[in-house]
Design a protein around this motif. Structure first.
Motif, PDB file in Angstrom:
ATOM      1  N   GLU A  56      30.012  38.969  51.797  1.00 11.49           N
ATOM      2  CA  GLU A  56      29.619  40.209  51.134  1.00 11.49           C
ATOM      3  C   GLU A  56      30.823  41.043  50.687  1.00 11.49           C
ATOM      4  OE1 GLU A  56      26.473  40.863  50.426  1.00 11.49           O
ATOM      5  OE2 GLU A  56      25.838  39.019  51.416  1.00 11.49           O
ATOM      6  N   ASN A  57      32.008  40.502  50.874  1.00 12.71           N
ATOM      7  CA  ASN A  57      33.261  41.149  50.470  1.00 12.71           C
ATOM      8  C   ASN A  57      33.529  42.439  51.248  1.00 12.71           C
ATOM      9  OD1 ASN A  57      35.534  40.709  48.912  1.00 12.71           O
ATOM     10  ND2 ASN A  57      34.902  42.143  47.338  1.00 12.71           N
ATOM     11  N   TYR A  58      33.153  42.440  52.522  1.00 15.62           N
ATOM     12  CA  TYR A  58      33.423  43.574  53.395  1.00 15.62           C
ATOM     13  C   TYR A  58      34.590  43.312  54.321  1.00 15.62           C
ATOM     14  CZ  TYR A  58      28.953  45.551  51.995  1.00 15.62           C
ATOM     15  OH  TYR A  58      27.919  46.067  51.273  1.00 15.62           O
ATOM     16  N   HIS A  59      35.295  42.209  54.115  1.00 20.82           N
ATOM     17  CA  HIS A  59      36.420  41.897  54.982  1.00 20.82           C
ATOM     18  C   HIS A  59      37.596  42.820  54.682  1.00 20.82           C
ATOM     19  CE1 HIS A  59      38.432  39.813  51.661  1.00 20.82           C
ATOM     20  NE2 HIS A  59      37.238  39.334  51.373  1.00 20.82           N
ATOM     21  N   LEU A  60      38.540  42.841  55.598  1.00 22.04           N
ATOM     22  CA  LEU A  60      39.711  43.692  55.419  1.00 22.04           C
ATOM     23  C   LEU A  60      40.521  43.231  54.221  1.00 22.04           C
ATOM     24  CD1 LEU A  60      40.945  44.033  59.091  1.00 22.04           C
ATOM     25  CD2 LEU A  60      39.760  45.742  57.736  1.00 22.04           C
ATOM     26  N   GLY A  61      41.088  44.175  53.541  1.00 24.24           N
ATOM     27  CA  GLY A  61      41.924  43.840  52.401  1.00 24.24           C
ATOM     28  C   GLY A  61      42.862  44.988  52.083  1.00 24.24           C
ATOM     29  N   PHE A  62      43.879  44.675  51.332  1.00 23.35           N
ATOM     30  CA  PHE A  62      44.840  45.679  50.907  1.00 23.35           C
ATOM     31  C   PHE A  62      44.608  45.884  49.418  1.00 23.35           C
ATOM     32  CE2 PHE A  62      49.189  47.114  49.811  1.00 23.35           C
ATOM     33  CZ  PHE A  62      49.231  48.211  50.656  1.00 23.35           C
ATOM     34  N   ASP A  63      43.786  46.883  49.096  1.00 29.47           N
ATOM     35  CA  ASP A  63      43.277  47.051  47.738  1.00 29.47           C
ATOM     36  C   ASP A  63      44.091  47.974  46.848  1.00 29.47           C
ATOM     37  OD1 ASP A  63      41.232  45.429  48.538  1.00 29.47           O
ATOM     38  OD2 ASP A  63      39.791  47.040  48.818  1.00 29.47           O
ATOM     39  N   VAL A  64      45.220  48.455  47.295  1.00 29.50           N
ATOM     40  CA  VAL A  64      45.988  49.422  46.511  1.00 29.50           C
ATOM     41  C   VAL A  64      46.345  48.857  45.140  1.00 29.50           C
ATOM     42  CG1 VAL A  64      48.130  50.743  46.431  1.00 29.50           C
ATOM     43  CG2 VAL A  64      46.856  50.581  48.559  1.00 29.50           C
ATOM     44  N   LEU A  65      46.799  47.620  45.091  1.00 28.36           N
ATOM     45  CA  LEU A  65      47.174  47.023  43.804  1.00 28.36           C
ATOM     46  C   LEU A  65      45.983  46.848  42.865  1.00 28.36           C
ATOM     47  CD1 LEU A  65      49.770  44.272  44.764  1.00 28.36           C
ATOM     48  CD2 LEU A  65      50.183  46.374  43.488  1.00 28.36           C
ATOM     49  N   LEU A  66      44.802  46.671  43.436  1.00 31.08           N
ATOM     50  CA  LEU A  66      43.623  46.458  42.593  1.00 31.08           C
ATOM     51  C   LEU A  66      43.317  47.650  41.698  1.00 31.08           C
ATOM     52  CD1 LEU A  66      41.238  44.654  45.091  1.00 31.08           C
ATOM     53  CD2 LEU A  66      42.437  43.655  43.141  1.00 31.08           C
ATOM     54  N   TYR A  67      43.746  48.841  42.101  1.00 32.21           N
ATOM     55  CA  TYR A  67      43.447  50.037  41.324  1.00 32.21           C
ATOM     56  C   TYR A  67      44.372  50.209  40.121  1.00 32.21           C
ATOM     57  CZ  TYR A  67      40.671  51.023  45.423  1.00 32.21           C
ATOM     58  OH  TYR A  67      39.770  50.932  46.454  1.00 32.21           O
ATOM     59  N   VAL A  68      45.490  49.510  40.095  1.00 30.25           N
ATOM     60  CA  VAL A  68      46.428  49.687  38.991  1.00 30.25           C
ATOM     61  C   VAL A  68      46.562  48.438  38.116  1.00 30.25           C
ATOM     62  CG1 VAL A  68      47.745  51.466  40.175  1.00 30.25           C
ATOM     63  CG2 VAL A  68      48.407  49.079  40.449  1.00 30.25           C
ATOM     64  N   LEU A  69      46.043  47.310  38.572  1.00 27.32           N
ATOM     65  CA  LEU A  69      46.159  46.072  37.798  1.00 27.32           C
ATOM     66  C   LEU A  69      45.077  45.986  36.728  1.00 27.32           C
ATOM     67  CD1 LEU A  69      46.853  43.379  40.544  1.00 27.32           C
ATOM     68  CD2 LEU A  69      48.444  44.238  38.840  1.00 27.32           C
ATOM     69  N   PRO A  70      45.372  45.276  35.633  1.00 28.16           N
ATOM     70  CA  PRO A  70      44.317  45.013  34.643  1.00 28.16           C
ATOM     71  C   PRO A  70      43.303  44.025  35.227  1.00 28.16           C
ATOM     72  CG  PRO A  70      46.340  43.882  34.049  1.00 28.16           C
ATOM     73  CD  PRO A  70      46.666  44.744  35.230  1.00 28.16           C
ATOM     74  N   LYS A  71      42.183  43.883  34.552  1.00 26.75           N
ATOM     75  CA  LYS A  71      41.081  43.061  35.052  1.00 26.75           C
ATOM     76  C   LYS A  71      41.514  41.632  35.384  1.00 26.75           C
ATOM     77  CE  LYS A  71      36.262  42.074  34.080  1.00 26.75           C
ATOM     78  NZ  LYS A  71      35.141  42.300  33.210  1.00 26.75           N
ATOM     79  N   GLY A  72      42.314  41.011  34.540  1.00 23.59           N
ATOM     80  CA  GLY A  72      42.770  39.640  34.788  1.00 23.59           C
ATOM     81  C   GLY A  72      43.625  39.537  36.039  1.00 23.59           C
ATOM     82  N   GLY A  73      44.468  40.525  36.260  1.00 22.82           N
ATOM     83  CA  GLY A  73      45.307  40.536  37.463  1.00 22.82           C
ATOM     84  C   GLY A  73      44.481  40.730  38.724  1.00 22.82           C
ATOM     85  N   LYS A  74      43.440  41.537  38.611  1.00 28.67           N
ATOM     86  CA  LYS A  74      42.550  41.753  39.751  1.00 28.67           C
ATOM     87  C   LYS A  74      41.865  40.449  40.151  1.00 28.67           C
ATOM     88  CE  LYS A  74      41.503  46.550  38.694  1.00 28.67           C
ATOM     89  NZ  LYS A  74      40.471  47.538  38.409  1.00 28.67           N
ATOM     90  N   ARG A  75      41.498  39.683  39.131  1.00 22.38           N
ATOM     91  CA  ARG A  75      40.819  38.408  39.390  1.00 22.38           C
ATOM     92  C   ARG A  75      41.722  37.484  40.203  1.00 22.38           C
ATOM     93  NH1 ARG A  75      39.728  33.600  35.327  1.00 22.38           N
ATOM     94  NH2 ARG A  75      38.251  32.438  36.586  1.00 22.38           N
ATOM     95  N   TRP A  76      42.974  37.397  39.823  1.00 26.76           N
ATOM     96  CA  TRP A  76      43.897  36.507  40.536  1.00 26.76           C
ATOM     97  C   TRP A  76      44.237  37.034  41.929  1.00 26.76           C
ATOM     98  CZ3 TRP A  76      44.182  31.741  39.536  1.00 26.76           C
ATOM     99  CH2 TRP A  76      43.936  31.285  38.247  1.00 26.76           C
TER     100      TRP A  76
END
Length: 175
Positions: free
Chosen positions: A62-82
């Motif tokens: 369900e994607n509730y695991h721990l993660g370090f999401d700081v980069l996800l807020y500044v990356l473009p959509k393609g970078g987020k995917r990778w």
């Protein structure tokens, strides 16, 4: 996989309720009957292992695991995917490690007997293997869906950062 996830969640929930009952019985036996049952502590710990590892596997799906999401807020959509793909590969490796090392623990302790329950000591580590197997299945599902072009990350990309979400939630509170 949705049915497997739901079944794992239900089993974890039933385990939590049973563990609560075991602990309540132990307290009742100790303080009311002056005779604490010997099986309740070991049984509670074993049930706790099951609901923790099954619940963790569902959390990965369900994607509730721990993660370090700081980069996800500044990356473009393609970078987020990778970046999410790398996260899934790390979770996959972790699940494989749980299966591998958990299986070794099961094999090492299978010959021992848990005296309070009268079962093999290997059963203490079976939840580790089962949780690892589910984590592997659920991360493989997400990886295959992402590679096939399914829009599994679209809903995540639309979420505001946690700080903004907290402020939005606080702003909607009626006093």
């Amino acid at each position: 996989m949705s049915r497997v996830s739901t079944a794992a969640l239900w089993i974890a929930g039933v385990g939590l309720v049973l563990m609560t009952g075991f602990v309540a019985w132990q307290v009742f036996g100790r303080y009311v009957l002056n005779r604490s049952p010997s099986w309740t502590e070991q049984g509670s710990v074993m049930l706790m292992s099951w609901f923790i590892f099954l619940g963790a596997a569902v959390g990965v799906r369900e994607n509730y695991h721990l993660g370090f999401d700081v980069l996800l807020y500044v990356l473009p959509k393609g970078g987020k995917r990778w970046l999410r793909m790398i996260s899934d590969l790390v979770a996959l490796a972790f699940g494989i490690g749980m299966i591998w090392y958990g299986s070794q623990l099961v094999a090492l302790t299978w010959g021992a007997t848990l005296p309070s329950l009268g079962i093999s000591g290997g059963w203490d580590y079976v939840p580790l293997v089962a949780g690892g197997a589910l984590i592997v299945l659920f991360t493989l599902e997400r990886i295959v869906l992402r590679l096939s072009g399914a829009p599994i990350d679209d809903a995540l990309d639309e979420l505001p950062p946690a700080e903004v979400a907290a402020e939005l939630d606080t702003a909607n509170v009626k006093v």
